[in-house]
Design a protein around this motif. Structure first.
Motif, PDB file in Angstrom:
ATOM      1  N   PRO A   1       0.825  -1.214   0.000  1.00  0.00           N
ATOM      2  CA  PRO A   1       0.000   0.000   0.000  1.00  0.00           C
ATOM      3  C   PRO A   1       0.864   1.272   0.000  1.00  0.00           C
ATOM      4  N   ILE A   2       0.374   2.305  -0.672  1.00  0.00           N
ATOM      5  CA  ILE A   2       1.175   3.519  -0.866  1.00  0.00           C
ATOM      6  C   ILE A   2       1.725   4.069   0.455  1.00  0.00           C
ATOM      7  N   LYS A   3       0.857   4.159   1.468  1.00  0.00           N
ATOM      8  CA  LYS A   3       1.290   4.760   2.745  1.00  0.00           C
ATOM      9  C   LYS A   3       2.503   4.043   3.324  1.00  0.00           C
ATOM     10  N   GLN A   4       2.438   2.718   3.250  1.00  0.00           N
ATOM     11  CA  GLN A   4       3.529   1.895   3.787  1.00  0.00           C
ATOM     12  C   GLN A   4       4.801   2.076   2.959  1.00  0.00           C
ATOM     13  N   GLN A   5       4.618   2.140   1.633  1.00  0.00           N
ATOM     14  CA  GLN A   5       5.763   2.285   0.733  1.00  0.00           C
ATOM     15  C   GLN A   5       6.438   3.649   0.915  1.00  0.00           C
TER      16      GLN A   5
ATOM     17  N   LEU B   1       6.685   5.303   3.691  1.00  0.00           N
ATOM     18  CA  LEU B   1       7.520   5.196   4.892  1.00  0.00           C
ATOM     19  C   LEU B   1       8.776   4.376   4.623  1.00  0.00           C
ATOM     20  N   HIS B   2       8.592   3.305   3.851  1.00  0.00           N
ATOM     21  CA  HIS B   2       9.733   2.458   3.507  1.00  0.00           C
ATOM     22  C   HIS B   2      10.789   3.278   2.748  1.00  0.00           C
ATOM     23  N   LEU B   3      10.321   4.049   1.749  1.00  0.00           N
ATOM     24  CA  LEU B   3      11.261   4.839   0.937  1.00  0.00           C
ATOM     25  C   LEU B   3      11.893   5.974   1.744  1.00  0.00           C
ATOM     26  N   ALA B   4      11.122   6.539   2.674  1.00  0.00           N
ATOM     27  CA  ALA B   4      11.688   7.604   3.519  1.00  0.00           C
ATOM     28  C   ALA B   4      12.831   7.032   4.370  1.00  0.00           C
ATOM     29  N   GLN B   5      12.627   5.831   4.896  1.00  0.00           N
ATOM     30  CA  GLN B   5      13.684   5.211   5.706  1.00  0.00           C
ATOM     31  C   GLN B   5      14.897   4.835   4.851  1.00  0.00           C
ATOM     32  N   LEU B   6      14.617   4.365   3.629  1.00  0.00           N
ATOM     33  CA  LEU B   6      15.727   4.038   2.710  1.00  0.00           C
ATOM     34  C   LEU B   6      16.538   5.300   2.424  1.00  0.00           C
TER      35      LEU B   6
ATOM     36  N   ARG C   1       7.929  11.664  10.433  1.00  0.00           N
ATOM     37  CA  ARG C   1       8.676  12.240  11.556  1.00  0.00           C
ATOM     38  C   ARG C   1       8.936  11.165  12.616  1.00  0.00           C
ATOM     39  N   GLN C   2       7.917  10.326  12.875  1.00  0.00           N
ATOM     40  CA  GLN C   2       8.080   9.280  13.890  1.00  0.00           C
ATOM     41  C   GLN C   2       9.191   8.290  13.520  1.00  0.00           C
ATOM     42  N   VAL C   3       9.212   7.856  12.254  1.00  0.00           N
ATOM     43  CA  VAL C   3      10.207   6.820  11.914  1.00  0.00           C
ATOM     44  C   VAL C   3      11.577   7.397  11.533  1.00  0.00           C
ATOM     45  N   CYS C   4      11.618   8.640  11.064  1.00  0.00           N
ATOM     46  CA  CYS C   4      12.910   9.168  10.580  1.00  0.00           C
ATOM     47  C   CYS C   4      13.591  10.129  11.551  1.00  0.00           C
ATOM     48  N   GLY C   5      12.924  10.485  12.641  1.00  0.00           N
ATOM     49  CA  GLY C   5      13.587  11.263  13.682  1.00  0.00           C
ATOM     50  C   GLY C   5      13.575  12.764  13.470  1.00  0.00           C
TER      51      GLY C   5
END
Ligand code: C5P
Length: 244
Positions: free
Chosen positions: A146-150, A152-157, A177-181
């Motif tokens: 799903p787009i939302k999940q992807q 977040l995945h790409l932001a972390q990558l 902001r939550q996952v990337c700090g």
């Protein structure tokens, strides 16, 4: 990475120069005068009057967000980012889907050129998934997540590759902001101040809302450039974000 909490209020507002001639661009900057410090130059303006535009904005003491969304093999992106860094711009976008090696090459191109010229390295921002995609269009290009999940995945990558931040819709800002700090730039378009028309934007937020959800900077076009009194519109927005 730098601390984002002490970005000046004025540097949080980036005005989109959505015109495609040097003269129209100049008209907007003259109209806004000292009220705006940061401008976004996209593909349309860059391909028609790019170098002249950037030189003019830098000469006027403005910061420049070059939104060219680069996406190519790492070697080509590294050389292109090196060339754009020579212009003295402050933010440049690449596509996160170009992959880790491409994003690392972008940072390398910027770092090496900035060191050579003894200038500040421009920040590199990643575009995750274009907000023009809906789930159907996303499936058509082979998207399985799903787009939302992807997003977040790409932001972390992107963060893992050393990229400085992402461009995201205000709705995505909180989870990124939550996952990337705290030190990760989140630049959001789709901003509509309380006083402005919605135009064709769909997933919108007010400036204060976007910042409190985690955006570090806001890209704003028509609510400022088409306002009856553009300088007053900027002042109203600054007022609205005071305290954020
Ligand atoms: O006039 P407005 O405030 O809608 O302009 C927003 C700017 O941000 C435009 O340059 C637009 O192309 C860009 N943008 C956007 N939505 C996205 C990505 C970029 O509005 N999802």
């Amino acid at each position: 990475m730098s601390n984002l909490t002490n970005i000046k209020k004025e540097d949080r507002i980036i005005v989109a120069l959505d015109v495609n001639t040097f003269d129209k661009m100049k008209d907007i900057t003259l109209m806004l005068g000292d009220s705006v410090f940061f401008y976004k130059v996209g593909m349309g303006l860059f391909y028609s009057a790019g170098n002249q535009t950037v030189a003019y904005l830098k000469e006027a003491g403005k910061k420049v967000f070059l939104d060219l969304k680069l996406h190519d093999i790492p070697n080509t992106v590294e050389k292109s980012i090196a060339a754009l860094t020579e212009l003295g711009v402050d933010l440049i976008t690449v596509h996160a889907s170009g992959g880790r090696a491409m994003m690392e090459a972008a940072i390398r191109g910027a770092t090496m050129t900035a060191e050579k010229l003894k200038i500040n390295r421009p920040k590199i921002l990643a575009v995750t998934i274009l907000t023009s995609f809906d789930e159907k269009g996303w499936e058509e290009v082979g998207g399985k997540t799903p787009i939302k999940q992807q997003v977040l995945h790409l932001a972390q990558l992107a963060k893992g590759a050393g990229v400085d931040g992402v461009v995201a819709s205000p709705q995505e800002a909180k989870s990124i902001r939550q996952v990337c700090g705290e030190t990760f730039e989140i630049v959001t378009p789709g901003i509509r101040p309380a006083f402005a028309q919605v135009n064709d934007q769909k997933r919108i937020a007010t400036p204060a809302q976007a910042l409190s959800d985690g955006a570090s900077r806001l890209v704003i076009g028509r609510p400022i450039t088409k306002a009856e009194n553009p300088q007053m519109a900027v002042q109203c927005i600054l007022e609205e974000i005071r305290g954020n």
